[in-house]
Scaffold this motif. Structure first.
Motif: not given
Length: 213
Positions: A118, A122, A127, A172-173, A184-185, A188-189, A191-192, A203
């Protein structure tokens, strides 16, 4: 920089057994290709110029040219390359010089295989992957040093506040998704969105925001 295809990886470690294990791990992934191996920093500099990897997985303690010097020299010639440190030594004497040299992330060799894979992905995506204890130490040091306090963040949803708190804890995510029982998607959304709303480029900065707002 990586273009969302196969990630080209250069492995740098003076222990052949470590490199062999890392290669086996990466070779099992369809989106990661090991394009070369180096046993010291001097070889890493040469191969980075010849092979143009997207990500270099870099050990720090090696004979001759060490990983910190190699990182600095590689990035001076190829600034778009992402250098992910993988080391046994998580102390500040190694962490901060590596970051100052331009490393984008810092993982410990006892990290689970999934965390390393991962981390490579990233790093390739721009990232900054860090082992949890390393991230927490970065945040503590910045806090203790009186780093500039971010302005208070307005307009966060309740879920974004939950995600921000867990980023601050170093999760972590995947761990955040499990803790909040979301995909997890979706993590991510969030965090963005958090990076956009807080003006955080990575991060580490987002984790610092979590501790200071």
């Amino acid at each position: 920089m990586w273009g969302c295809g196969v990630i080209r990886v250069l492995l740098v470690d003076d222990q052949q057994l470590i490199r062999a294990g890392l290669r086996m791990l990466c070779d099992a992934e369809p989106d990661i290709e090991v394009v070369g191996e180096a046993g010291n920093g001097r070889e890493a500099i040469t191969l980075a110029g010849r092979l143009a990897p997207d990500v270099i997985v870099m050990d720090l303690r090696m004979p001759g040219v060490d990983g910190i010097s190699a990182t600095s020299r590689v990035l001076a010639e190829r600034p778009a390359t992402r250098v992910l440190v993988l080391t046994t030594f998580g102390d500040d004497d190694h962490l901060y010089p590596a970051l100052n040299a331009g490393a984008c992330g810092f993982l410990l060799k006892d990290a689970p295989p999934a965390e390393l894979l991962n981390g490579i992905r990233r790093a390739a995506a721009g990232d900054s992957p860090f082992s949890r204890d390393v991230l927490q130490r970065l945040v503590r040091r910045a806090t203790d040093a009186g780093a500039e306090r971010p302005s208070r963040v307005e307009g966060l949803t309740a879920r974004e506040q939950d995600v921000l708190r867990l980023v601050g804890e170093g999760l972590s995510n995947t761990e955040i998704a499990e803790r909040l029982h979301i995909g997890i998607t979706t993590v991510k959304t969030h965090i963005t969105a958090l990076m956009t709303k807080t003006g955080s480029p990575n991060r580490v900065r987002l984790a610092l925001v979590a501790h200071r707002v």
